[in-house]
Motif scaffolding. Structure first.
Motif, PDB file in Angstrom:
ATOM      1  N   GLN A 113       0.836  -0.941   0.608  1.00 21.99           N
ATOM      2  CA  GLN A 113      -0.243   0.430  -0.146  1.00 21.99           C
ATOM      3  C   GLN A 113       1.038   1.036   0.292  1.00 21.99           C
ATOM      4  OE1 GLN A 113      -2.866   0.541   2.703  1.00 21.99           O
ATOM      5  NE2 GLN A 113      -4.233   2.105   2.023  1.00 21.99           N
ATOM      6  N   HIS A 115       1.228   5.116   0.311  1.00 20.78           N
ATOM      7  CA  HIS A 115       1.008   6.433   0.537  1.00 20.78           C
ATOM      8  C   HIS A 115       0.571   7.738  -0.756  1.00 20.78           C
ATOM      9  CE1 HIS A 115      -0.789   9.535   3.981  1.00 20.78           C
ATOM     10  NE2 HIS A 115      -0.583  10.117   3.327  1.00 20.78           N
ATOM     11  N   GLY A 124       0.487   3.747   4.052  1.00 23.65           N
ATOM     12  CA  GLY A 124       0.645   3.468   3.371  1.00 23.65           C
ATOM     13  C   GLY A 124       1.992   3.719   3.592  1.00 23.65           C
ATOM     14  N   GLY A 152      -3.877   1.607  -3.415  1.00 21.23           N
ATOM     15  CA  GLY A 152      -3.429   2.275  -3.146  1.00 21.23           C
ATOM     16  C   GLY A 152      -4.847   3.499  -3.071  1.00 21.23           C
ATOM     17  N   LEU A 170       0.698   6.874  -8.654  1.00 20.80           N
ATOM     18  CA  LEU A 170       0.521   5.788  -8.338  1.00 20.80           C
ATOM     19  C   LEU A 170       0.648   4.815  -9.607  1.00 20.80           C
ATOM     20  CD1 LEU A 170       0.887   3.514  -5.860  1.00 20.80           C
ATOM     21  CD2 LEU A 170      -2.252   3.841  -6.134  1.00 20.80           C
TER      22      LEU A 170
END
Ligand SMILES: *Cc1c(COP(=O)(O)O)cnc(C)c1O
Length: 222
Positions: A113, A115, A124, A152, A170
């Motif tokens: 994950q 952030h 994250g 995300g 991302l």
């Protein structure tokens, strides 16, 4: 609209390249059964105990995704059956999943994950923590976990440009990882997009969307 109608409507909007995780957290088994009868086989939950209770009573061809923040001491309850863990944010957690997966002779697929949101409340890793994790010597020894992608959550805002920017960031990290492959790292899933922003996420290259309220209706937290 019924659960079935909502589910089929959303499915019709998704290209073949995007997998739908039906997020059923807080919803009763009867709601999941309705989605199951309409063909849904991937369900997402954010509490391990609740997911395990549902796993026990539901048909065994369901893939259960843990989408929430994972507490290390609860990993053991899902290690037998979980099919994808979306919220990995530390090496410590990955080590525990590896340990519990080994007990069941399994390799558990995981997403790291990231952030990406402005809110500090969202969990994250940042890019540097990600790099440190995947290049660490310990990571390479974890034979019972497979990192298959990234997850995300964008900032909760009406500002579409902001959300788009975060998803694009991302996606960029995701693309940069695809060239790096090792025995337990093979990045191909990009889990981004929920009820409010999955179309934006798909525009930015999402391969997996996690949709709850648009299928099952709004949740009651009591
Ligand atoms: C609850 C949740 C979702 C689904 O949210 P909706 O807005 O109901 O679609 C997706 N991802 C995560 C991590 C969640 O906790």
């Amino acid at each position: 609209m019924s659960i079935k109608e909502s589910l089929l409507t959303i499915k019709s909007e998704l290209p073949d390249t995007v997998t739908l995780v039906a997020v059923s957290k807080t919803k009763p088994v009867s709601d999941l059964e309705e989605a199951y009868a309409a063909g849904q086989r991937i369900f997402g939950e954010n509490k391990i105990q609740e997911m395990t209770q549902k796993w026990e009573v539901m048909p065994k061809d369901i893939q259960w995704h843990m989408i929430g923040h994972v507490q290390t001491n609860k990993v053991k309850y899902m290690a037998e059956y979980v099919s994808l863990v979306h919220g990995i944010d530390s090496l410590k957690l990955l080590k525990e999943i590896n340990k519990q997966a080994k007990k069941h002779n399994r390799v558990i697929n995981c997403l790291l994950q990231m952030h990406i949101a402005e809110e500090s409340t969202k969990f994250g890793l940042d890019k540097e923590e990600l790099d440190n994790l995947i290049t660490s010597d310990v990571f390479k020894t974890l034979e019972n976990v497979n990192v298959v992608g990234l997850m995300g959550m964008a900032t909760f805002t009406d500002d579409k440009n902001q959300v788009k920017k975060e998803f694009a960031t991302l996606k960029e990290i995701f693309s940069s990882l695809q060239s790096i492959k090792s025995t337990n790292l093979d990045v191909k899933i990009l889990s981004m997009g929920m009820s409010g922003d999955y179309k934006l996420a798909m525009d930015q290259g999402s391969t997996m969307v996690r949709i709850g309220s648009s299928i099952f209706g709004s949740r009651n937290y009591s």
